[in-house]
Design a protein around this motif. Structure first.
Motif, PDB file in Angstrom:
ATOM      1  N   ILE A 292       0.856  -1.194   0.000  1.00 48.02           N
ATOM      2  CA  ILE A 292       0.000   0.000   0.000  1.00 48.02           C
ATOM      3  C   ILE A 292       0.887   1.237   0.000  1.00 48.02           C
ATOM      4  CG2 ILE A 292      -1.886   1.217   1.141  1.00 48.02           C
ATOM      5  CD1 ILE A 292      -2.501  -1.392   2.645  1.00 48.02           C
ATOM      6  N   THR A 293       0.918   1.945  -1.105  1.00 44.07           N
ATOM      7  CA  THR A 293       1.691   3.179  -1.174  1.00 44.07           C
ATOM      8  C   THR A 293       1.061   4.249  -0.278  1.00 44.07           C
ATOM      9  OG1 THR A 293       2.409   2.740  -3.437  1.00 44.07           O
ATOM     10  CG2 THR A 293       2.482   5.025  -2.695  1.00 44.07           C
ATOM     11  N   GLY A 294       1.876   4.878   0.559  1.00 44.69           N
ATOM     12  CA  GLY A 294       1.395   5.982   1.373  1.00 44.69           C
ATOM     13  C   GLY A 294       0.429   5.604   2.471  1.00 44.69           C
ATOM     14  N   TRP A 295       0.562   4.378   3.034  1.00 45.29           N
ATOM     15  CA  TRP A 295      -0.377   3.974   4.073  1.00 45.29           C
ATOM     16  C   TRP A 295      -0.266   4.863   5.312  1.00 45.29           C
ATOM     17  CZ3 TRP A 295       1.749   2.802   8.728  1.00 45.29           C
ATOM     18  CH2 TRP A 295       3.073   2.363   8.759  1.00 45.29           C
ATOM     19  N   ASN A 296       0.865   5.506   5.495  1.00 42.62           N
ATOM     20  CA  ASN A 296       1.018   6.392   6.653  1.00 42.62           C
ATOM     21  C   ASN A 296       0.071   7.592   6.598  1.00 42.62           C
ATOM     22  OD1 ASN A 296       2.520   7.287   4.416  1.00 42.62           O
ATOM     23  ND2 ASN A 296       4.012   8.360   5.668  1.00 42.62           N
ATOM     24  N   ARG A 297      -0.454   7.910   5.433  1.00 42.85           N
ATOM     25  CA  ARG A 297      -1.404   9.031   5.326  1.00 42.85           C
ATOM     26  C   ARG A 297      -2.729   8.740   6.020  1.00 42.85           C
ATOM     27  NH1 ARG A 297       0.295   9.077  -0.548  1.00 42.85           N
ATOM     28  NH2 ARG A 297       1.900  10.683  -0.722  1.00 42.85           N
ATOM     29  N   LEU A 298      -3.020   7.470   6.288  1.00 48.23           N
ATOM     30  CA  LEU A 298      -4.290   7.122   6.930  1.00 48.23           C
ATOM     31  C   LEU A 298      -4.406   7.697   8.336  1.00 48.23           C
ATOM     32  CD1 LEU A 298      -4.565   3.379   5.818  1.00 48.23           C
ATOM     33  CD2 LEU A 298      -5.910   5.304   4.949  1.00 48.23           C
ATOM     34  N   TYR A 299      -3.283   8.088   8.917  1.00 47.80           N
ATOM     35  CA  TYR A 299      -3.314   8.646  10.271  1.00 47.80           C
ATOM     36  C   TYR A 299      -3.768  10.098  10.293  1.00 47.80           C
ATOM     37  CZ  TYR A 299      -0.931   4.448  11.878  1.00 47.80           C
ATOM     38  OH  TYR A 299      -0.611   3.148  12.182  1.00 47.80           O
ATOM     39  N   GLY A 300      -4.039  10.666   9.142  1.00 45.05           N
ATOM     40  CA  GLY A 300      -4.581  12.010   9.107  1.00 45.05           C
ATOM     41  C   GLY A 300      -3.538  13.076   8.899  1.00 45.05           C
ATOM     42  N   PRO A 301      -3.960  14.318   8.870  1.00 42.62           N
ATOM     43  CA  PRO A 301      -3.087  15.422   8.452  1.00 42.62           C
ATOM     44  C   PRO A 301      -1.978  15.760   9.437  1.00 42.62           C
ATOM     45  CG  PRO A 301      -5.192  16.264   9.201  1.00 42.62           C
ATOM     46  CD  PRO A 301      -5.338  14.776   9.146  1.00 42.62           C
ATOM     47  N   ARG A 302      -2.071  15.311  10.681  1.00 42.41           N
ATOM     48  CA  ARG A 302      -1.055  15.664  11.681  1.00 42.41           C
ATOM     49  C   ARG A 302       0.008  14.585  11.843  1.00 42.41           C
ATOM     50  NH1 ARG A 302      -4.269  18.057  16.823  1.00 42.41           N
ATOM     51  NH2 ARG A 302      -2.183  18.837  17.315  1.00 42.41           N
ATOM     52  N   GLY A 303      -0.097  13.499  11.069  1.00 42.09           N
ATOM     53  CA  GLY A 303       0.925  12.462  11.100  1.00 42.09           C
ATOM     54  C   GLY A 303       0.794  11.511  12.275  1.00 42.09           C
ATOM     55  N   LEU A 304       1.846  10.720  12.489  1.00 42.11           N
ATOM     56  CA  LEU A 304       1.814   9.706  13.539  1.00 42.11           C
ATOM     57  C   LEU A 304       3.129   9.661  14.297  1.00 42.11           C
ATOM     58  CD1 LEU A 304       2.709   6.152  12.495  1.00 42.11           C
ATOM     59  CD2 LEU A 304       2.505   7.850  10.688  1.00 42.11           C
ATOM     60  N   PHE A 305       3.043   9.194  15.514  1.00 37.91           N
ATOM     61  CA  PHE A 305       4.208   8.895  16.335  1.00 37.91           C
ATOM     62  C   PHE A 305       4.321   7.380  16.484  1.00 37.91           C
ATOM     63  CE2 PHE A 305       3.128  13.164  17.937  1.00 37.91           C
ATOM     64  CZ  PHE A 305       4.373  13.782  17.888  1.00 37.91           C
ATOM     65  N   GLN A 306       5.526   6.871  16.357  1.00 41.27           N
ATOM     66  CA  GLN A 306       5.738   5.467  16.677  1.00 41.27           C
ATOM     67  C   GLN A 306       6.623   5.388  17.922  1.00 41.27           C
ATOM     68  OE1 GLN A 306       7.791   1.815  14.453  1.00 41.27           O
ATOM     69  NE2 GLN A 306       5.702   2.163  13.757  1.00 41.27           N
ATOM     70  N   HIS A 307       6.267   4.495  18.805  1.00 40.55           N
ATOM     71  CA  HIS A 307       6.997   4.298  20.060  1.00 40.55           C
ATOM     72  C   HIS A 307       7.463   2.853  20.083  1.00 40.55           C
ATOM     73  CE1 HIS A 307       7.630   3.793  24.439  1.00 40.55           C
ATOM     74  NE2 HIS A 307       7.732   5.116  24.496  1.00 40.55           N
ATOM     75  N   GLN A 308       8.761   2.649  19.881  1.00 39.10           N
ATOM     76  CA  GLN A 308       9.310   1.299  19.965  1.00 39.10           C
ATOM     77  C   GLN A 308      10.321   1.238  21.093  1.00 39.10           C
ATOM     78  OE1 GLN A 308      11.466  -0.401  16.610  1.00 39.10           O
ATOM     79  NE2 GLN A 308      11.119  -2.460  17.387  1.00 39.10           N
ATOM     80  N   SER A 309      10.089   0.320  21.993  1.00 38.82           N
ATOM     81  CA  SER A 309      10.961   0.165  23.146  1.00 38.82           C
ATOM     82  C   SER A 309      11.490  -1.259  23.221  1.00 38.82           C
ATOM     83  CB  SER A 309      10.205   0.506  24.436  1.00 38.82           C
ATOM     84  OG  SER A 309       9.067  -0.333  24.592  1.00 38.82           O
ATOM     85  N   VAL A 310      12.566  -1.419  23.983  1.00 36.99           N
ATOM     86  CA  VAL A 310      13.093  -2.735  24.320  1.00 36.99           C
ATOM     87  C   VAL A 310      13.321  -2.746  25.819  1.00 36.99           C
ATOM     88  CG1 VAL A 310      15.473  -1.994  23.787  1.00 36.99           C
ATOM     89  CG2 VAL A 310      14.930  -4.431  23.893  1.00 36.99           C
ATOM     90  N   TYR A 311      13.068  -3.884  26.446  1.00 36.02           N
ATOM     91  CA  TYR A 311      13.216  -3.992  27.895  1.00 36.02           C
ATOM     92  C   TYR A 311      13.636  -5.413  28.239  1.00 36.02           C
ATOM     93  CZ  TYR A 311       8.314  -4.683  26.543  1.00 36.02           C
ATOM     94  OH  TYR A 311       7.172  -5.032  25.883  1.00 36.02           O
ATOM     95  N   PRO A 312      14.256  -5.586  29.411  1.00 36.54           N
ATOM     96  CA  PRO A 312      14.850  -6.886  29.743  1.00 36.54           C
ATOM     97  C   PRO A 312      13.839  -8.014  29.849  1.00 36.54           C
ATOM     98  CG  PRO A 312      15.737  -5.141  31.156  1.00 36.54           C
ATOM     99  CD  PRO A 312      14.570  -4.557  30.410  1.00 36.54           C
ATOM    100  N   THR A 313      14.333  -9.228  29.593  1.00 39.36           N
ATOM    101  CA  THR A 313      13.485 -10.416  29.632  1.00 39.36           C
ATOM    102  C   THR A 313      12.887 -10.637  31.013  1.00 39.36           C
ATOM    103  OG1 THR A 313      14.787 -11.464  27.879  1.00 39.36           O
ATOM    104  CG2 THR A 313      13.460 -12.921  29.270  1.00 39.36           C
ATOM    105  N   GLN A 314      13.667 -10.369  32.056  1.00 38.83           N
ATOM    106  CA  GLN A 314      13.204 -10.713  33.398  1.00 38.83           C
ATOM    107  C   GLN A 314      11.967  -9.950  33.839  1.00 38.83           C
ATOM    108  OE1 GLN A 314      16.289  -9.698  32.609  1.00 38.83           O
ATOM    109  NE2 GLN A 314      17.114  -8.179  34.057  1.00 38.83           N
ATOM    110  N   ASN A 315      11.727  -8.762  33.277  1.00 36.77           N
ATOM    111  CA  ASN A 315      10.500  -8.045  33.639  1.00 36.77           C
ATOM    112  C   ASN A 315       9.630  -7.763  32.415  1.00 36.77           C
ATOM    113  OD1 ASN A 315      11.842  -5.947  32.335  1.00 36.77           O
ATOM    114  ND2 ASN A 315      12.382  -4.857  34.217  1.00 36.77           N
ATOM    115  N   ALA A 316       9.818  -8.559  31.362  1.00 39.13           N
ATOM    116  CA  ALA A 316       9.140  -8.271  30.098  1.00 39.13           C
ATOM    117  C   ALA A 316       7.627  -8.420  30.191  1.00 39.13           C
ATOM    118  CB  ALA A 316       9.684  -9.176  28.999  1.00 39.13           C
ATOM    119  N   ARG A 317       7.173  -9.430  30.903  1.00 37.89           N
ATOM    120  CA  ARG A 317       5.727  -9.670  30.973  1.00 37.89           C
ATOM    121  C   ARG A 317       5.015  -8.477  31.621  1.00 37.89           C
ATOM    122  NH1 ARG A 317       3.123 -15.382  31.761  1.00 37.89           N
ATOM    123  NH2 ARG A 317       5.282 -15.968  31.422  1.00 37.89           N
TER     124      ARG A 317
END
Length: 445
Positions: A292-317
Motif C-alpha cells: 500500500i503506497t502511502g499507508w502512513n497518510r491514513l493517520y490524518g493530516p497531523r501524522g503519527l508517532f511510533q513508540h518502539q521500546s526494548v526492555y529486559p526479559t526478566q521483567n518483560a511480561r
C-alpha cells in the motif's frame, strides 16, 4: 534547493534544503546529513538547520556473486532492488526490516532488525565492508578488521559519521523466499509469554500482533506468526509495485479507536485457535504494508508517532502489560502493535538499538499535547524497567530518555563527522553536551 524530504511519521512536514553529495564539506552552516528514502519515523533523517544529501539518485548494484552471495551496491539502492537481483539465484537478506523500501545505507546507519533477531541479530552483522566519505574528502574503507572503531560507529550511527558511498554485504542462501508459517491466536499476554520460548527455539522468524484495545482477562491477546523459509515453497515472485495507494491524507485520522476496534475483532477472530501451518508469500510475511503506497497518510493530516521500546526479559511480561494499560488509560489506539524477542546475538554497532529482551512497537495518530503526555508516560515505564527507545522511530524523546537508552552516546559524539548533524542528534546529544560543557560550539550547529 528546497524539497519535501519528510520522515515517515509526517509530523513535521516542510520544504527542506538539499545539496549534492559532491558538495559535502566543512564550514557549512547547519551541516549536512545523508538522506535515504525517508522511512525513519522521526527526525533522525532531518537536518532543518542545514542540508540533506539525497543518496537515491543514480544508485546501483555494482557486483553480485551468485556462488557466494556477496553483493556490493551504492548506499542509495533499496533493499527491494537487492531482493529483486538476488532472489532468482536463491538468496535472501540475512536480516530484513518490516519494509523493503529502505536504502542499503539507511539499513546500515540504523542497524535495522527483523523477525529473526533471536537467530541472526541485526543488519550490521551482514556487512562485510563499506566506503565512508568524510567531510575532509577522505574515503575510508571500513570493516570488522580495518578501521574497526569507525565501522562500529557507522553501523547504527544514523548517518552521523559521514557518507556511506557503497557497501558490501553477505546474503543467505534459502530454499525458497516464501515462508512456511505457523500461526495461532493467544487469548492473553500470559499465553504469549508461556509459548514464546519454544516458538523461538524452533523457528527462524517470529512476530506477534497484539490487540492493544483488549482489556481485562484478554489484555494483550493477539496472533503469533512463526516462520521458516519453505523447503517446498515453490518459485517466489520478485518484489512488485504496490497494488494499492493512499493518494492523499484524509482530513481526519481513519485509524481511530472505533475503526481499530472493529478491525482488531475481525483480525483476531479470523486467526486459528490452534497452530495452523501453511505456505505464505514472502512479501506478505515480511513486508505486508509495502503493498500500500502511502499507508502512513491514513493517520490524518497531523501524522503519527511510533513508540518502539526494548526492555529486559526478566521483567518483560509486566512491562508489556504496563505499556498496554498506559496507552489504554490515555484513550489511545495503536494500529500496528507488534511484540517480538530480541536475542543475545551482539551487534557490531556502537549505537545499535536492539539488545536482549523484548520489543514492543506502538503507533498513534498525532493528537497534539494529549499524545505527547501519553508518550512521556510510556517512556517512564520503559526507563524504570531498564529499557531503551528506538532513535530512528522517534520524534520527541527527551535528552534524559536518550541518555538512559544510550549511555555510550559520548563515544558516538567523538566519532561524529564535524560537518554532519541531524535534528535528532541536535535535540538529544547536543542538548546533553551543552548542559555538561556550557559555551561549547559545534561546527554544524
Amino acid at each position: 534547493m528546497g524539497t519535501n524530504h519528510n520522515s515517515w511519521g509526517r509530523v513535521l512536514r516542510r520544504s527542506r534544503a538539499t545539496a549534492q553529495p559532491a558538495e559535502f564539506g566543512r564550514n557549512a552552516p547547519g551541516g549536512f546529513l545523508p538522506y535515504g528514502n525517508g522511512r525513519s519515523y522521526g527526525d533522525s533523517c532531518h537536518n532543518d538547520q542545514g542540508h540533506l544529501l539525497p543518496m537515491r539518485p543514480g544508485a546501483a548494484i555494482s557486483a553480485f556473486d551468485p556462488e557466494t552471495g556477496i553483493l556490493t551496491a551504492d548506499s542509495g539502492v533499496l533493499l527491494s532492488e537487492i531482493l529483486a537481483a538476488v532472489m532468482p539465484h536463491g538468496f535472501f537478506l540475512e536480516v530484513t526490516p518490516g519494509t523493503a523500501q529502505v536504502t542499503l545505507g539507511g539499513a546500515i546507519a540504523n542497524d535495522v532488525h527483523g523477525k529473526n533477531h533471536h537467530r541472526r541479530g541485526t543488519f550490521g552483522r551482514s556487512v562485510v565492508r563499506f566506503t565512508l566519505l568524510g567531510s575532509d574528502g577522505v574515503e575510508t574503507v571500513c570493516s570488522p578488521s580495518d578501521n574497526k572503531h569507525l565501522f562500529n560507529a557507522t553501523i547504527g550511527g544514523m548517518g552521523l559519521t559521514g557518507i556511506i558511498e557503497a557497501a558490501t554485504i553477505r546474503l543467505m542462501r534459502v530454499p525458497s523466499a516464501n515462508v512456511r508459517q505457523t500461526a495461532f491466536r493467544f487469548s492473553s499476554i500470559d499465553e504469549y509469554f508461556d509459548a514464546i520460548d519454544d516458538i523461538d527455539a524452533a523457528h527462524e522468524y517470529s512476530v506477534a500482533w497484539i490487540d492493544q484495545l483488549a482489556h481485562g482477562a484478554n489484555l494483550g491477546r493477539g496472533v503469533l506468526m512463526a516462520g521458516d523459509h519453505a523447503q517446498d515453497g515453490g518459485p517466489a515472485k520478485p518484489p512488485s509495485a504496490p497494488r494499492l495507494a493512499v493518494p492523499f491524507s484524509p482530513p481526519v485520522n481513519l485509524l481511530n479507536r472505533l475503526t481499530l476496534k472493529a478491525f482488531n475483532e475481525l483480525y483476531y477472530g479470523r486467526a486459528p485457535k490452534q497452530p495452523q501451518t501453511g505456505i505464505v508469500a514472502w512479501a506478505s510475511y515480511f513486508h505486508p504494508l509495502d503493498a500500500i503506497t502511502g499507508w502512513n497518510r491514513l493517520y490524518g493530516p497531523r501524522g503519527l508517532f511510533q513508540h518502539q521500546s526494548v526492555y529486559p526479559t526478566q521483567n518483560a511480561r509486566e512491562t508489556t502489560i504496563a505499556l498496554i494499560e498506559c496507552a489504554q488509560k490515555h484513550g489511545a489506539a495503536s494500529f500496528l502493535t507488534v511484540l517480538k524477542r530480541f536475542g543475545d546475538v551482539p551487534s557490531p554497532g556502537l549505537m545499535s538499538f536492539p539488545r536482549p529482551g523484548f520489543t514492543l512497537t506502538l503507533d498513534f495518530a498525532n493528537s497534539g499535547d494529549r499524545t505527547l503526555r501519553m508518550l512521556n508516560a510510556l517512556d517512564e515505564i520503559v526507563m524504570n524497567a531498564g529499557g531503551a527507545l528506538n532513535p530512528y522511530k522517534d520524534q520527541r524523546m527527551s535528552p534524559r530518555m536518550f541518555e538512559a537508552s544510550f549511555p555510550q552516546w559520548r563515544d558516538m559524539e567523538a566519532m561524529r563527522d564535524p560537518a554532519v548533524m541531524s535534528d535528532f542528534w541536535r535535540r538529544t546529544a547536543m542538548m546533553l553536551d551543552a548542559a555538561q560543557q556550557p559555551g561549547k560550539q559545534s561546527a554544524s550547529g
